[in-house]
Scaffold this active site. Structure first.
Site, PDB file in Angstrom:
ATOM      1  CB  CYS A  62      69.939  52.353  15.388  1.00 11.47           C
ATOM      2  SG  CYS A  62      68.984  53.331  15.205  1.00 11.47           S
ATOM      3  CG  HIS A  63      74.870  56.376  13.720  1.00 11.86           C
ATOM      4  ND1 HIS A  63      74.770  55.643  12.695  1.00 11.86           N
ATOM      5  CD2 HIS A  63      76.200  56.366  14.240  1.00 11.86           C
ATOM      6  CE1 HIS A  63      75.855  55.857  12.361  1.00 11.86           C
ATOM      7  NE2 HIS A  63      77.296  56.416  13.152  1.00 11.86           N
ATOM      8  CB  THR A  64      69.099  55.355  18.055  1.00 13.06           C
ATOM      9  OG1 THR A  64      68.479  56.214  16.922  1.00 13.06           O
ATOM     10  CG2 THR A  64      68.178  55.851  19.455  1.00 13.06           C
ATOM     11  CG  HIS A  85      65.930  50.722  18.530  1.00 16.68           C
ATOM     12  ND1 HIS A  85      67.375  50.713  18.750  1.00 16.68           N
ATOM     13  CD2 HIS A  85      65.693  51.094  17.385  1.00 16.68           C
ATOM     14  CE1 HIS A  85      67.831  51.970  17.638  1.00 16.68           C
ATOM     15  NE2 HIS A  85      66.784  52.166  16.840  1.00 16.68           N
ATOM     16  CD  GLU A  86      68.549  48.879  13.146  1.00 13.09           C
ATOM     17  OE1 GLU A  86      67.582  49.845  12.226  1.00 13.09           O
ATOM     18  OE2 GLU A  86      69.376  48.249  12.819  1.00 13.09           O
ATOM     19  CB  CYS A 115      47.699  51.439  21.229  1.00 15.82           C
ATOM     20  SG  CYS A 115      46.429  53.140  20.796  1.00 15.82           S
ATOM     21  CB  CYS A 118      45.271  56.631  21.036  1.00 16.17           C
ATOM     22  SG  CYS A 118      46.227  56.170  19.903  1.00 16.17           S
ATOM     23  CB  CYS A 121      46.232  54.213  16.380  1.00 18.62           C
ATOM     24  SG  CYS A 121      47.901  53.550  17.368  1.00 18.62           S
ATOM     25  CB  CYS A 129      51.087  54.685  19.336  1.00 15.42           C
ATOM     26  SG  CYS A 129      49.505  54.013  20.595  1.00 15.42           S
ATOM     27  NE  ARG A 133      53.236  60.170  21.058  1.00 13.63           N
ATOM     28  CZ  ARG A 133      52.484  61.514  20.779  1.00 13.63           C
ATOM     29  NH1 ARG A 133      53.060  62.361  20.882  1.00 13.63           N
ATOM     30  NH2 ARG A 133      50.880  61.548  20.718  1.00 13.63           N
ATOM     31  CB  CYS A 195      65.050  51.621  13.619  1.00 15.32           C
ATOM     32  SG  CYS A 195      66.320  53.135  13.659  1.00 15.32           S
ATOM     33  NE  ARG A 390      71.661  49.617  11.273  1.00 17.34           N
ATOM     34  CZ  ARG A 390      71.777  51.414  11.373  1.00 17.34           C
ATOM     35  NH1 ARG A 390      72.504  51.702  10.928  1.00 17.34           N
ATOM     36  NH2 ARG A 390      70.568  51.662  11.857  1.00 17.34           N
TER      37      ARG A 390
END
Length: 395
Positions: A62-64, A85-86, A115, A118, A121, A129, A133, A195, A390
């Site tokens: 991803c670009h992130t 993260h993907e 979770c 909380c 959530c 979260c 988060r 993502c 992707r």
């Protein structure tokens, strides 16, 4: 000490051989901003209380990830680090207290956890979260403030990234950041739900709640922007304006439902003025997916006064502030940010996966390249120069 190479069942792994043990496996480690990834053998510790160890089968970029690898935000730098993260994979083992998933379950890790306990959530007003988060500054596990990764000799910790760290054959994540999938779900495509697709499409469905007959403008036709377009198309929107300075994105955009294309570099007037002319006053919804504050201003002003909504999706590494004057909000335009498309990961993503499997959303168009894991540096270059949406890496 368990090993990927001596613990295989049906081509994957045998959890009984690795459970409770440190695993040695390959990972793509970032050792500094912009430095090529080093695919090397690392150690991965067993999951602790309320943690899950996952065998990653597929991961995408991803670009992130690109921004983090380049170190655009100096305050968020931490090296050595395992980015990514993907992904999608299979649960290898679970720590104490984990009941929602078990060994062998098909899962996707998500950077924005849930979770379920909380006040956040339990609220229908947010998908954030309190503890899990998205947090780009977090680089260790919550339980004990330590990393579960180390160099092959065990002497140097390797930092985590965005609650996930998927550029590795095995990762350890908090159970709040693991989503169980139907066993028949195609894991190659489900990777996208970690993502990009969930973020863009969710912004159209959940954040904006676009309706058939409305008008939409999307600024930045990367994977997130095209996912927003796909979400609008699936809802029956028939006028979707795509804005990008890369004309090669237009062909792919047309397959995702984009009906009109604008390249700001070829226009004699500001793009928001052109969009207002095209739509008799402005679009009902705009989506900013470029991470550029000047683009954000155009996206905001392209919406119709009185009711237009601008959804911010781009990651903005710059310290520049929001480019709006407070009085501009009195014209009735609104602006809002969206994290993970306002999906609550654990409770809502499984239904979204089922919708994708039913064909409500076309995921095939998003995967433009597939490469073996060891070619991760080549995959990053494809994304950097704008040639891929992707690239799916096979581990």
């Amino acid at each position: 000490m368990g090993s990927l190479h001596d613990a295989s069942v049906n081509g994957l792994f045998n959890p009984s051989e690795t459970k409770g043990k440190v695993i040695k496996c390959r990972a793509a480690v970032a050792w500094g901003p912009g430095k090529p990834f080093v695919v090397e053998e690392i150690q991965v510790e067993p999951p602790q209380k309320m943690e899950v160890r996952i065998k990653i089968l597929y991961t995408s970029i991803c670009h992130t990830d690109l921004s983090a690898w380049e170190g655009e935000n100096e305050a968020q730098r931490a090296y050595p680090r395992i980015l990514g993260h993907e992904a999608s994979g299979v649960v290898e083992s679970v720590g104490e207290g984990v009941t929602e998933v078990r060994e062998g379950d098909h899962v996707v890790p998500v950077f924005n956890g849930e979770c379920g306990e909380c006040v956040y959530c339990k609220s229908e007003k947010t998908n954030l979260c309190e503890r899990f988060r998205v947090n780009p500054f977090k680089s260790v596990m919550i339980n004990d403030g330590r990393s579960r990764f180390a160099t092959n000799d065990g002497k140097q910790p390797i930092f985590h990234f965005l609650n996930t760290s998927t550029f590795t054959e095995y990762t350890v994540v908090d159970s709040a950041c693991v989503v169980k999938l139907p066993p028949e779900a195609p894991l190659t495509k489900m990777t996208l739900l970690s993502c990009g697709v969930s973020t863009g499409l969710g912004a159209a469905w959940n954040t904006a709640n676009v309706q058939a007959g409305s008008t939409v403008a999307i600024f930045g036709l990367g994977a997130v922007g095209l996912a927003a377009a796909e979400g609008a198309r699936a809802r029956g929107v028939t006028k979707i304006i795509g804005v990008d300075i890369n004309p090669s994105k237009f062909t792919k955009g047309r397959a995702m439902g984009v009906t009109d294309f604008l390249n700001p570099q070829e226009l004699e007037k500001p793009v928001h003025e052109i969009i207002r002319e095209m739509t008799k006053g402005g679009v009902d919804y705009s989506f900013e997916c470029a991470g550029n504050v000047d683009v954000l201003r155009d996206a905001f002003l392209s919406t119709h006064d009185g009711w237009g909504l601008c959804v911010v999706l781009g990651i903005h590494p710059t310290p520049r502030m929001l480019p709006l004057h407070p009085m501009e909000l009195f014209d009735g335009r609104r602006i809002v940010g969206s994290v993970f498309g306002d999906f609550k990961g654990k409770s809502q993503l499984p239904h979204f996966a089922t919708e994708c499997m039913r064909g409500v959303v076309n995921l095939d168009e998003f995967i433009t390249h597939e490469l073996p894991f060891e070619k991760i540096n080549e995959a990053f270059e494809l994304l950097r120069v704008g040639k891929s949406l992707r690239c799916l890496l096979h581990l």
